[in-house]
Design a protein around this motif. Sequence first.
Motif, PDB file in Angstrom:
ATOM      1  N   LEU A  42       0.845  -1.204   0.000  1.00 55.13           N
ATOM      2  CA  LEU A  42       0.000   0.000   0.000  1.00 55.13           C
ATOM      3  C   LEU A  42       0.877   1.249   0.000  1.00 55.13           C
ATOM      4  O   LEU A  42       0.610   2.206  -0.743  1.00 55.13           O
ATOM      5  CB  LEU A  42      -0.933   0.000   1.214  1.00 55.13           C
ATOM      6  N   GLY A  43       1.927   1.225   0.817  1.00 57.28           N
ATOM      7  CA  GLY A  43       2.843   2.368   0.871  1.00 57.28           C
ATOM      8  C   GLY A  43       3.503   2.618  -0.475  1.00 57.28           C
ATOM      9  O   GLY A  43       3.608   3.765  -0.927  1.00 57.28           O
ATOM     10  N   GLU A  44       3.933   1.543  -1.142  1.00 60.54           N
ATOM     11  CA  GLU A  44       4.568   1.693  -2.461  1.00 60.54           C
ATOM     12  C   GLU A  44       3.590   2.306  -3.469  1.00 60.54           C
ATOM     13  O   GLU A  44       3.946   3.189  -4.251  1.00 60.54           O
ATOM     14  CB  GLU A  44       5.043   0.332  -2.974  1.00 60.54           C
ATOM     15  N   GLU A  48       3.720   5.809  -5.621  1.00 55.62           N
ATOM     16  CA  GLU A  48       3.553   5.843  -7.085  1.00 55.62           C
ATOM     17  C   GLU A  48       2.399   6.764  -7.483  1.00 55.62           C
ATOM     18  O   GLU A  48       2.453   7.441  -8.520  1.00 55.62           O
ATOM     19  CB  GLU A  48       3.360   4.417  -7.627  1.00 55.62           C
ATOM     20  N   THR A  49       1.362   6.810  -6.636  1.00 52.08           N
ATOM     21  CA  THR A  49       0.226   7.704  -6.909  1.00 52.08           C
ATOM     22  C   THR A  49       0.657   9.166  -6.791  1.00 52.08           C
ATOM     23  O   THR A  49       0.305  10.009  -7.622  1.00 52.08           O
ATOM     24  CB  THR A  49      -0.939   7.403  -5.937  1.00 52.08           C
ATOM     25  N   VAL A  50       1.442   9.444  -5.765  1.00 51.60           N
ATOM     26  CA  VAL A  50       1.949  10.805  -5.568  1.00 51.60           C
ATOM     27  C   VAL A  50       2.799  11.230  -6.767  1.00 51.60           C
ATOM     28  O   VAL A  50       2.645  12.345  -7.298  1.00 51.60           O
ATOM     29  CB  VAL A  50       2.780  10.877  -4.261  1.00 51.60           C
ATOM     30  N   ASP A  57       0.512  13.399 -15.368  1.00 57.39           N
ATOM     31  CA  ASP A  57       0.038  12.351 -16.292  1.00 57.39           C
ATOM     32  C   ASP A  57      -1.274  11.777 -15.746  1.00 57.39           C
ATOM     33  O   ASP A  57      -1.275  10.945 -14.837  1.00 57.39           O
ATOM     34  CB  ASP A  57       1.121  11.261 -16.405  1.00 57.39           C
ATOM     35  N   GLU A  58      -2.397  12.231 -16.293  1.00 61.23           N
ATOM     36  CA  GLU A  58      -3.704  11.855 -15.750  1.00 61.23           C
ATOM     37  C   GLU A  58      -3.993  10.360 -15.891  1.00 61.23           C
ATOM     38  O   GLU A  58      -4.603   9.743 -15.016  1.00 61.23           O
ATOM     39  CB  GLU A  58      -4.813  12.654 -16.433  1.00 61.23           C
ATOM     40  N   LYS A  59      -3.540   9.769 -17.012  1.00 65.25           N
ATOM     41  CA  LYS A  59      -3.776   8.337 -17.226  1.00 65.25           C
ATOM     42  C   LYS A  59      -3.014   7.536 -16.168  1.00 65.25           C
ATOM     43  O   LYS A  59      -3.536   6.572 -15.602  1.00 65.25           O
ATOM     44  CB  LYS A  59      -3.309   7.953 -18.637  1.00 65.25           C
ATOM     45  N   ALA A  60      -1.766   7.940 -15.904  1.00 69.13           N
ATOM     46  CA  ALA A  60      -0.966   7.257 -14.884  1.00 69.13           C
ATOM     47  C   ALA A  60      -1.604   7.439 -13.506  1.00 69.13           C
ATOM     48  O   ALA A  60      -1.611   6.514 -12.683  1.00 69.13           O
ATOM     49  CB  ALA A  60       0.463   7.796 -14.883  1.00 69.13           C
ATOM     50  N   LEU A  61      -2.171   8.626 -13.252  1.00 68.39           N
ATOM     51  CA  LEU A  61      -2.801   8.876 -11.945  1.00 68.39           C
ATOM     52  C   LEU A  61      -4.009   7.969 -11.732  1.00 68.39           C
ATOM     53  O   LEU A  61      -4.210   7.421 -10.639  1.00 68.39           O
ATOM     54  CB  LEU A  61      -3.200  10.359 -11.836  1.00 68.39           C
ATOM     55  N   ASP A  67      -4.517   0.995  -8.397  1.00 72.05           N
ATOM     56  CA  ASP A  67      -3.634   0.090  -7.640  1.00 72.05           C
ATOM     57  C   ASP A  67      -3.723   0.393  -6.142  1.00 72.05           C
ATOM     58  O   ASP A  67      -3.781  -0.518  -5.306  1.00 72.05           O
ATOM     59  CB  ASP A  67      -2.167   0.278  -8.074  1.00 72.05           C
ATOM     60  N   LEU A  68      -3.734   1.686  -5.830  1.00 64.21           N
ATOM     61  CA  LEU A  68      -3.767   2.108  -4.425  1.00 64.21           C
ATOM     62  C   LEU A  68      -5.042   1.631  -3.729  1.00 64.21           C
ATOM     63  O   LEU A  68      -4.995   1.064  -2.624  1.00 64.21           O
ATOM     64  CB  LEU A  68      -3.661   3.642  -4.353  1.00 64.21           C
ATOM     65  N   LEU A  69      -6.190   1.847  -4.376  1.00 61.72           N
ATOM     66  CA  LEU A  69      -7.468   1.471  -3.754  1.00 61.72           C
ATOM     67  C   LEU A  69      -7.584  -0.044  -3.617  1.00 61.72           C
ATOM     68  O   LEU A  69      -8.063  -0.549  -2.591  1.00 61.72           O
ATOM     69  CB  LEU A  69      -8.633   2.049  -4.569  1.00 61.72           C
ATOM     70  N   TYR A  70      -7.121  -0.762  -4.640  1.00 57.73           N
ATOM     71  CA  TYR A  70      -7.142  -2.235  -4.546  1.00 57.73           C
ATOM     72  C   TYR A  70      -6.298  -2.693  -3.353  1.00 57.73           C
ATOM     73  O   TYR A  70      -6.737  -3.506  -2.530  1.00 57.73           O
ATOM     74  CB  TYR A  70      -6.630  -2.855  -5.850  1.00 57.73           C
ATOM     75  N   HIS A  71      -5.067  -2.166  -3.248  1.00 58.04           N
ATOM     76  CA  HIS A  71      -4.192  -2.599  -2.152  1.00 58.04           C
ATOM     77  C   HIS A  71      -4.715  -2.138  -0.791  1.00 58.04           C
ATOM     78  O   HIS A  71      -4.489  -2.820   0.219  1.00 58.04           O
ATOM     79  CB  HIS A  71      -2.752  -2.124  -2.401  1.00 58.04           C
TER      80      HIS A  71
END
Length: 108
Positions: A42-44, A48-50, A57-61, A67-71
Amino acid sequence: MSDSFTLADLEAIVAARASADAGASYTRSLLDKGVEKCAQKLGEEAVETVIAAVSGDEKALVAETSDLLYHLLVLLKARGVPLADVHAELARRTGQSGLAEKAARQHG
Ligand SMILES: N=c1c2ncn([C@@H]3O[C@H](COP(=O)(O)OP(=O)(O)OP(=O)(O)O)[C@@H](O)[C@H]3O)c2ncn1[C@@H]1O[C@H](COP(=O)(O)O)[C@@H](O)[C@H]1O
């Protein structure tokens, strides 16, 4: 599907995959590694979200936030905390501004 897909739906998927074969499920394999590993992931993903947010990059965000919400849901599952408890806490906070809540904490 995507219009109506909710975090509660993803929570149900995570719960179902928790009892899947570890060789066939990333969710199960992560849960098998314990709370510390789930928290580390989750921390990783948060970092990556930050990075994605700052890069513009909106697509990357969108991808990193997913990924963040899943984890986050996997970590809640690892600790046995239902998403409904989070919803209840968020609902309890409505009606009070974040600034008012912060002031009450500092002067209370
Ligand atoms: N939403 C997700 C989801 N988001 C990200 N990920 C996985 O999270 C991992 C994170 O990527 P990393 O590069 O950090 O992972 P890694 O380097 O392989 O991991 P480590 O070696 O660091 O542990 C990737 O393997 C992604 O596939 C997800 N895995 C599963 N889901 C959902 O969970 C469902 C069930 O998945 P399984 O449990 O794998 O069947 C899927 O259908 C999805 O709905």
